[in-house]
Each structure stands twice: as structure tokens, then as C-alpha cells.
Write a protein that holds these residues in place. Structure first.
Motif, PDB file in Angstrom:
ATOM      1  N   HIS A 116      25.305  51.295  55.963  1.00 61.36           N
ATOM      2  CA  HIS A 116      25.712  52.152  57.082  1.00 61.36           C
ATOM      3  C   HIS A 116      25.696  53.623  56.682  1.00 61.36           C
ATOM      4  N   LYS A 117      25.344  54.452  57.633  1.00 60.01           N
ATOM      5  CA  LYS A 117      25.408  55.903  57.434  1.00 60.01           C
ATOM      6  C   LYS A 117      26.605  56.515  58.144  1.00 60.01           C
ATOM      7  N   ASP A 118      27.119  55.786  59.125  1.00 61.49           N
ATOM      8  CA  ASP A 118      28.265  56.288  59.871  1.00 61.49           C
ATOM      9  C   ASP A 118      29.532  56.173  59.015  1.00 61.49           C
ATOM     10  N   PRO A 119      30.266  57.269  58.806  1.00 56.43           N
ATOM     11  CA  PRO A 119      31.459  57.234  57.956  1.00 56.43           C
ATOM     12  C   PRO A 119      32.517  56.239  58.433  1.00 56.43           C
ATOM     13  N   ALA A 120      32.705  56.127  59.754  1.00 55.91           N
ATOM     14  CA  ALA A 120      33.719  55.216  60.273  1.00 55.91           C
ATOM     15  C   ALA A 120      33.371  53.766  59.939  1.00 55.91           C
ATOM     16  N   GLN A 121      32.089  53.414  60.036  1.00 57.68           N
ATOM     17  CA  GLN A 121      31.666  52.053  59.700  1.00 57.68           C
ATOM     18  C   GLN A 121      31.820  51.792  58.210  1.00 57.68           C
ATOM     19  N   ARG A 122      31.530  52.808  57.409  1.00 55.79           N
ATOM     20  CA  ARG A 122      31.714  52.647  55.965  1.00 55.79           C
ATOM     21  C   ARG A 122      33.192  52.470  55.618  1.00 55.79           C
ATOM     22  N   GLU A 123      34.037  53.219  56.304  1.00 55.75           N
ATOM     23  CA  GLU A 123      35.473  53.087  56.042  1.00 55.75           C
ATOM     24  C   GLU A 123      35.985  51.714  56.462  1.00 55.75           C
ATOM     25  N   THR A 124      35.450  51.198  57.572  1.00 56.08           N
ATOM     26  CA  THR A 124      35.827  49.855  58.009  1.00 56.08           C
ATOM     27  C   THR A 124      35.420  48.812  56.972  1.00 56.08           C
ATOM     28  N   ALA A 125      34.205  48.942  56.443  1.00 54.89           N
ATOM     29  CA  ALA A 125      33.740  48.019  55.400  1.00 54.89           C
ATOM     30  C   ALA A 125      34.610  48.126  54.153  1.00 54.89           C
ATOM     31  N   ASN A 126      35.008  49.335  53.814  1.00 55.19           N
ATOM     32  CA  ASN A 126      35.881  49.546  52.661  1.00 55.19           C
ATOM     33  C   ASN A 126      37.224  48.854  52.863  1.00 55.19           C
ATOM     34  N   ASP A 127      37.803  49.026  54.052  1.00 54.86           N
ATOM     35  CA  ASP A 127      39.093  48.401  54.350  1.00 54.86           C
ATOM     36  C   ASP A 127      38.992  46.883  54.305  1.00 54.86           C
ATOM     37  N   GLN A 128      37.889  46.351  54.831  1.00 57.34           N
ATOM     38  CA  GLN A 128      37.695  44.903  54.814  1.00 57.34           C
ATOM     39  C   GLN A 128      37.611  44.373  53.389  1.00 57.34           C
ATOM     40  N   PHE A 129      36.906  45.099  52.540  1.00 54.90           N
ATOM     41  CA  PHE A 129      36.754  44.692  51.148  1.00 54.90           C
ATOM     42  C   PHE A 129      38.122  44.528  50.483  1.00 54.90           C
ATOM     43  N   HIS A 130      38.940  45.556  50.585  1.00 54.86           N
ATOM     44  CA  HIS A 130      40.247  45.509  49.923  1.00 54.86           C
ATOM     45  C   HIS A 130      41.166  44.487  50.575  1.00 54.86           C
ATOM     46  N   ALA A 131      41.068  44.325  51.904  1.00 54.53           N
ATOM     47  CA  ALA A 131      41.904  43.341  52.593  1.00 54.53           C
ATOM     48  C   ALA A 131      41.576  41.923  52.137  1.00 54.53           C
ATOM     49  N   ILE A 132      40.290  41.628  51.926  1.00 55.62           N
ATOM     50  CA  ILE A 132      39.883  40.291  51.478  1.00 55.62           C
ATOM     51  C   ILE A 132      40.452  39.993  50.098  1.00 55.62           C
ATOM     52  N   ILE A 133      40.349  40.959  49.200  1.00 56.61           N
ATOM     53  CA  ILE A 133      40.874  40.755  47.855  1.00 56.61           C
ATOM     54  C   ILE A 133      42.388  40.603  47.877  1.00 56.61           C
ATOM     55  N   ASN A 134      43.053  41.428  48.671  1.00 56.83           N
ATOM     56  CA  ASN A 134      44.510  41.338  48.754  1.00 56.83           C
ATOM     57  C   ASN A 134      44.947  39.973  49.283  1.00 56.83           C
ATOM     58  N   ARG A 135      44.248  39.469  50.310  1.00 61.63           N
ATOM     59  CA  ARG A 135      44.571  38.137  50.835  1.00 61.63           C
ATOM     60  C   ARG A 135      44.299  37.059  49.794  1.00 61.63           C
ATOM     61  N   ALA A 136      43.240  37.243  49.028  1.00 56.80           N
ATOM     62  CA  ALA A 136      42.876  36.249  48.011  1.00 56.80           C
ATOM     63  C   ALA A 136      43.893  36.178  46.876  1.00 56.80           C
ATOM     64  N   SER A 137      44.744  37.165  46.765  1.00 57.08           N
ATOM     65  CA  SER A 137      45.806  37.098  45.758  1.00 57.08           C
ATOM     66  C   SER A 137      46.797  35.990  46.089  1.00 57.08           C
ATOM     67  N   ARG A 138      46.816  35.590  47.379  1.00 59.67           N
ATOM     68  CA  ARG A 138      47.724  34.556  47.881  1.00 59.67           C
ATOM     69  C   ARG A 138      49.189  34.920  47.622  1.00 59.67           C
ATOM     70  N   SER A 139      49.472  36.212  47.637  1.00 62.36           N
ATOM     71  CA  SER A 139      50.831  36.698  47.418  1.00 62.36           C
ATOM     72  C   SER A 139      51.247  37.574  48.592  1.00 62.36           C
ATOM     73  N   PRO A 140      52.042  37.054  49.515  1.00 59.00           N
ATOM     74  CA  PRO A 140      52.475  37.866  50.658  1.00 59.00           C
ATOM     75  C   PRO A 140      53.203  39.148  50.230  1.00 59.00           C
ATOM     76  N   ARG A 141      53.949  39.072  49.149  1.00 62.46           N
ATOM     77  CA  ARG A 141      54.684  40.262  48.715  1.00 62.46           C
ATOM     78  C   ARG A 141      53.737  41.342  48.207  1.00 62.46           C
ATOM     79  N   LEU A 142      52.743  40.947  47.434  1.00 66.48           N
ATOM     80  CA  LEU A 142      51.755  41.919  46.977  1.00 66.48           C
ATOM     81  C   LEU A 142      50.979  42.505  48.149  1.00 66.48           C
TER      82      LEU A 142
END
Length: 215
Positions: A116-142
């Protein structure tokens, strides 16, 4: 559809305005203008100011009003350092728990950020990346703590740095795919530190000039 919490709407708007440089360190926040801009009453504005002061983003002076906190470069770097430490722990946990489907989603988010060249789309992809990893920790507190920390660091840096971020993300996914928790966690820590260094170079700090910074 549930109605959004009006206080949260104001908090998110002001927080983003601070961390994108729209509101400068030391600047007074005109609550009347803010209420008019967001088309809200003064009550959620006042409640938001209290919440933002608890976060350390603003300070309220009796009979004078609310002001953006006078951030220094080291303040921002310290915030990123704490964020990096918790992200490192979550990534270690994710290396144990992440599914093959989540790995595929991570690779997709990396490809989207690079394509993507659009900054908003890149930021959305960035947020998704970190959200997936955070969920994969399987730790609600983290996950809760990372959500809080993520909202307390600057965002919206569209001018540069996306290619480096995509490269960092791909390295992290490759380590996770190999279940190498130590390497993935180290790569995540360095990625967050890179982001912090980029943030302090982007933001304007009237107190300490344009000197170089290290994370």
C-alpha cells in the motif's frame, strides 16, 4: 449499535492530536473550541481532561485551564522502552501459542504494509500485525496493558519509516514461524525501539533542539 462513550471520543481525539503534533507541548487546550469542534457538551470534555491528566498527557492549572504536558525527548523514549519490554514478553508467549492461521494473517499484514502507498492503509496493516501477535500471547492481561501502552505513544508518522517497519515485521514473523521465541522477542523489542527513535526525530521539542537520540 451501541453509542460510543463520549468521554472516550474526546480522549482519543486529544491523544491523537498530541501525538501527531497537532497540539504542541505546553499548548493550552481551549475546551470551548474543542466542544464546538467535536459537537459535544462541556461535560464529556471536562471528564476527558481528567482522564488525560491521569495518563500524564496534560496538566490542569486551577483558573488557567488545561495544557499539553511539556514532553521531553527522553519522556517519549521511556514510554517506548516500557512498550518494548511488554511487547517483548507478549511476543515470547506468541511464539508458543501462535497458530498457522495467525502466521498466515501476519504475513498478509506485512505484504499489505509493503504494497500500500496510502498511509492510512499502512497504519491499519501495522495495527493488525501487532493485534494478531498480542492475541497470540493468549494473555488477556498483557493484551489490556499493550492496548493502554499503544495509546500512550505517538502515532501517525506517515512521512517515512514504513519500509523499515515492514522489514522488521517480516523478520518477526519469520522467527515466530520457526517458534524461536527468543529471536522473535528480541526483534520485536528492537522494532519498537526503532519506532521510538523515529518518533522523537519527527516530533518538535522546543526545549532541547535537534540533537541526535538513541533508544
Amino acid at each position: 449499535m451501541p453509542r460510543p462513550n463520549l468521554q472516550d471520543v474526546v480522549v482519543q481525539w486529544v491523544r491523537r492530536a498530541i501525538f501527531t503534533g497537532q497540539l504542541k507541548p505546553g499548548e493550552r487546550i481551549n475546551q470551548d473550541e474543542l466542544a464546538e469542534k467535536l459537537e459535544l457538551s462541556r461535560l464529556p470534555i471536562r471528564e476527558a481532561m481528567i482522564a488525560l491528566e491521569r495518563e500524564g498527557l496534560i496538566r490542569t492549572v486551577p483558573r488557567r485551564g488545561s495544557f499539553v504536558w511539556d514532553f521531553r525527548r527522553q519522556d517519549i523514549l521511556d514510554q517506548y522502552e516500557v512498550y518494548a519490554m511488554v511487547s517483548e514478553l507478549a511476543t515470547q508467549r506468541a511464539a508458543i501459542n501462535v497458530s498457522e492461521e495467525e502466521i498466515a494473517l501476519l504475513y498478509r499484514s506485512v505484504d499489505e504494509m509493503a504494497a500500500h502507498k496510502d498511509p492510512a492503509q499502512r497504519e491499519t496493516a501495522n495495527d493488525q500485525f501487532h493485534a494478531i501477535i498480542n492475541r497470540a500471547s493468549r494473555s488477556p492481561r498483557l493484551m489490556w496493558l499493550l492496548g493502554l501502552l499503544a495509546s500512550s505513544v505517538p502515532s501517525g508518522f506517515h512521512e517515512s519509516g514504513w519500509e523499515i517497519a515492514a522489514r522488521d515485521h517480516r523478520e518477526i514473523v519469520e522467527h515466530l514461524e520457526r517458534r524461536d521465541g527468543e529471536a522473535a522477542a528480541k526483534a520485536m523489542r528492537e522494532h519498537i525501539r526503532h519506532t521510538g527513535t523515529h518518533a522523537v526525530r519527527f516530533l518538535s521539542f522546543p526545549d532541547d533542539g535537534d540533537g541526535d537520540d538513541t533508544a
